[in-house]
Write a protein that holds these residues in place. Structure first.
Motif, PDB file in Angstrom:
ATOM      1  N   PHE A  15       0.859  -1.093  -0.126  1.00  0.00           N
ATOM      2  CA  PHE A  15       0.070  -0.091  -0.012  1.00  0.00           C
ATOM      3  C   PHE A  15       1.009   1.253   0.165  1.00  0.00           C
ATOM      4  O   PHE A  15       0.440   2.382   0.581  1.00  0.00           O
ATOM      5  CB  PHE A  15      -0.820  -0.037   1.098  1.00  0.00           C
ATOM      6  N   THR A  16       2.081   1.171  -0.603  1.00  0.00           N
ATOM      7  CA  THR A  16       2.933   2.329  -0.669  1.00  0.00           C
ATOM      8  C   THR A  16       2.477   3.476  -1.461  1.00  0.00           C
ATOM      9  O   THR A  16       1.591   3.160  -2.539  1.00  0.00           O
ATOM     10  CB  THR A  16       4.250   1.984  -0.971  1.00  0.00           C
ATOM     11  N   THR A  17       2.625   4.758  -0.951  1.00  0.00           N
ATOM     12  CA  THR A  17       1.956   5.773  -1.951  1.00  0.00           C
ATOM     13  C   THR A  17       3.167   6.563  -2.571  1.00  0.00           C
ATOM     14  O   THR A  17       2.887   7.598  -3.072  1.00  0.00           O
ATOM     15  CB  THR A  17       1.374   6.865  -0.785  1.00  0.00           C
ATOM     16  N   GLY A  18       4.450   6.199  -2.622  1.00  0.00           N
ATOM     17  CA  GLY A  18       5.662   6.434  -3.126  1.00  0.00           C
ATOM     18  C   GLY A  18       5.356   6.876  -4.506  1.00  0.00           C
ATOM     19  O   GLY A  18       5.759   7.865  -5.146  1.00  0.00           O
ATOM     20  N   ARG A  19       4.754   5.880  -5.302  1.00  0.00           N
ATOM     21  CA  ARG A  19       4.443   5.933  -7.025  1.00  0.00           C
ATOM     22  C   ARG A  19       3.481   7.065  -7.149  1.00  0.00           C
ATOM     23  O   ARG A  19       3.811   7.620  -8.118  1.00  0.00           O
ATOM     24  CB  ARG A  19       3.967   4.681  -7.220  1.00  0.00           C
ATOM     25  N   THR A  20       2.525   7.260  -6.249  1.00  0.00           N
ATOM     26  CA  THR A  20       1.643   8.359  -6.403  1.00  0.00           C
ATOM     27  C   THR A  20       2.434   9.778  -6.364  1.00  0.00           C
ATOM     28  O   THR A  20       2.137  10.566  -7.199  1.00  0.00           O
ATOM     29  CB  THR A  20       0.686   8.457  -5.292  1.00  0.00           C
ATOM     30  N   ASN A 217      -9.542 -10.267  -2.231  1.00  0.00           N
ATOM     31  CA  ASN A 217      -8.858  -9.939  -0.932  1.00  0.00           C
ATOM     32  C   ASN A 217      -8.472  -8.319  -0.944  1.00  0.00           C
ATOM     33  O   ASN A 217      -8.658  -7.974  -2.017  1.00  0.00           O
ATOM     34  CB  ASN A 217      -7.665 -10.809  -0.593  1.00  0.00           C
ATOM     35  N   THR A 218      -7.665  -7.983  -0.092  1.00  0.00           N
ATOM     36  CA  THR A 218      -7.264  -6.676   0.029  1.00  0.00           C
ATOM     37  C   THR A 218      -6.163  -6.347  -0.736  1.00  0.00           C
ATOM     38  O   THR A 218      -5.895  -5.394  -1.400  1.00  0.00           O
ATOM     39  CB  THR A 218      -6.763  -6.266   1.327  1.00  0.00           C
ATOM     40  N   ASN A 225      -5.302  -0.396  -7.606  1.00  0.00           N
ATOM     41  CA  ASN A 225      -4.622   0.903  -7.554  1.00  0.00           C
ATOM     42  C   ASN A 225      -3.508   1.117  -8.352  1.00  0.00           C
ATOM     43  O   ASN A 225      -3.035   2.185  -8.862  1.00  0.00           O
ATOM     44  CB  ASN A 225      -4.457   1.378  -5.971  1.00  0.00           C
ATOM     45  N   SER A 226      -2.511   0.006  -8.022  1.00  0.00           N
ATOM     46  CA  SER A 226      -1.161   0.117  -8.571  1.00  0.00           C
ATOM     47  C   SER A 226      -1.179   0.106 -10.206  1.00  0.00           C
ATOM     48  O   SER A 226      -0.553   1.189 -10.752  1.00  0.00           O
ATOM     49  CB  SER A 226      -0.416  -1.268  -8.026  1.00  0.00           C
ATOM     50  N   TYR A 292     -14.597  -5.637  -8.203  1.00  0.00           N
ATOM     51  CA  TYR A 292     -14.054  -6.013  -7.009  1.00  0.00           C
ATOM     52  C   TYR A 292     -15.252  -5.606  -5.722  1.00  0.00           C
ATOM     53  O   TYR A 292     -15.287  -6.311  -4.753  1.00  0.00           O
ATOM     54  CB  TYR A 292     -12.779  -4.926  -6.747  1.00  0.00           C
ATOM     55  N   LEU A 293     -15.764  -4.356  -5.849  1.00  0.00           N
ATOM     56  CA  LEU A 293     -16.758  -4.075  -4.806  1.00  0.00           C
ATOM     57  C   LEU A 293     -17.955  -5.064  -4.898  1.00  0.00           C
ATOM     58  O   LEU A 293     -18.601  -5.155  -4.031  1.00  0.00           O
ATOM     59  CB  LEU A 293     -17.170  -2.621  -5.321  1.00  0.00           C
TER      60      LEU A 293
END
Length: 364
Positions: A15-20, A217-218, A225-226, A292-293
């Motif tokens: 769940f890293t946000t560095g790419r964002t 799954n999560t 998102n990735s 997914y939802l």
């Protein structure tokens, strides 16, 4: 190490946000600082229909002799150093504004024509299977009279190997054409490689779709998102190239022959197709998020249905137990020797009848 630290180390890479931050946090008013290359490699291809002179120059000065020749010269500079770029561009008559674009970082793909020199800047894309990410490398192409200069950031890779093989064949069309055809070939190979990157992204999307359908799954949400971030990188690099190629088609420069225009139109068709494909991938990612939802809600509904059925099955036993557990002196069958067995029998019989009715109605 404590348990919560183990969990943090496992979850953080997902769940890293560095790419964002790398993709979206761009301020065009701040001039980024380019890291100077430790060394540069200069490869020169000077050719006509009969001869090919292929060499590697040791210094920038070694390519100066190929400015005014009757043959076509392709000078490829791997590695960007301000001093060397300015020296080469000054010798070949390249305007300072073009030099600034070559030395820039994170530029939007574009084309320009200044003082008899045509210039275009775009990104070569690569797909990193290990990190599942789209990597980009800025390349600048300078078209002059009988010469083409290309400036690359990374000396270890590019997409021009097939072009080099064609140059070594005396019967190839590129050997019998001018510098404008060489410029077209360079752009065409960059655009064609976009489809290789999109094919790799398409495979990842298909694998993710199967994973969501089979086991949601999560991690699936994190992968969605990735991939959406990588599609942003793809779309940002592919979309402006359409205007870049259109600039060559509409240009009236003497450097471009009329017969070469039809080849740029072919590249235009390819980049339009690539842009449409990128749009389709973005729509697919939106559909995958909805899928997914839906899967999460469906799983939640299944859990709630099981809990509701269990609650309904336990309700008769609770009622019967509550009635016979009341604190009264006179209760039917309270002192009968078979009273306990009859009560328990009713507690079991009623849920069995309810299960049969639920099954007949298709509730589970």
């Amino acid at each position: 190490m404590r348990p919560h630290k183990y969990i943090k180390r496992i979850i953080q890479p997902i769940f890293t946000t560095g790419r964002t931050k790398e993709i979206l946090h761009v301020n065009p008013t701040v001039q980024p600082i380019r890291e100077e290359a430790k060394e540069i490699k200069i490869f020169i291809y000077n050719y006509d229909g009969r001869h090919l002179n292929e060499m590697q120059a040791e210094t920038p000065e070694a390519c100066f002799d190929f400015k005014d020749t009757n043959n076509v010269s392709w000078i490829n500079i791997d590695g960007i150093r301000k001093k060397d770029v300015e020296l080469i561009c000054r010798k070949f008559g390249v305007h300072n504004l073009i030099v600034e674009d070559i030395l820039s970082v994170g530029q939007r793909p574009k084309t320009d024509e200044i003082e008899g020199i045509m210039f275009c800047l775009l990104n070569m894309l690569y797909f990193n299977d290990r990190h599942c990410s789209v990597e980009q490398e800025q390349i600048s192409i300078v078209l002059g009279k009988n010469f083409v200069l290309t400036f690359q950031e990374d000396a270890s890779r590019d997409v021009f190997d097939s072009l080099r093989e064609k140059l070594r064949l005396s019967s190839s069309k590129i050997r019998h054409s001018g510098a404008d055809y060489l410029c077209y070939s360079l752009i065409d190979m960059i655009v064609d490689h976009y489809f290789v990157v999109m094919e790799s992204l398409g495979e990842k999307i298909e694998q993710l779709e199967e994973e969501i359908i089979r086991n949601t799954n999560t991690r699936s949400l994190a992968k969605i998102n990735s991939l959406r971030k990588e599609l942003i990188v793809l779309k940002r690099n592919v979309s402006p190239v359409r205007d870049l190629v259109n600039g060559f088609i509409k240009s009236e420069s003497e450097l471009l022959e009329d017969r070469t225009t039809k080849y740029f139109k072919d590249v235009y068709d390819h980049i339009v197709q690539a842009n449409d494909l990128a749009e389709n991938y973005r729509d697919m990612m939106t559909s995958l998020q909805d899928l997914y939802l839906s899967k999460v809600n469906l799983k939640m509904n299944e859990v709630m249905k099981v809990m509701a059925v269990v609650t309904c099955l336990l309700a008769p036993a609770t009622v019967i137990g509550g009635i016979f557990g009341m604190n009264f002196d006179i209760i039917p069958y309270a002192h009968n020797q078979w009273g306990f067995h009859v009560t328990v029998g009713f507690m079991l019989l009623v849920p069995v009848m309810m299960l049969f009715i639920f099954k007949r109605r298709g509730w589970f």
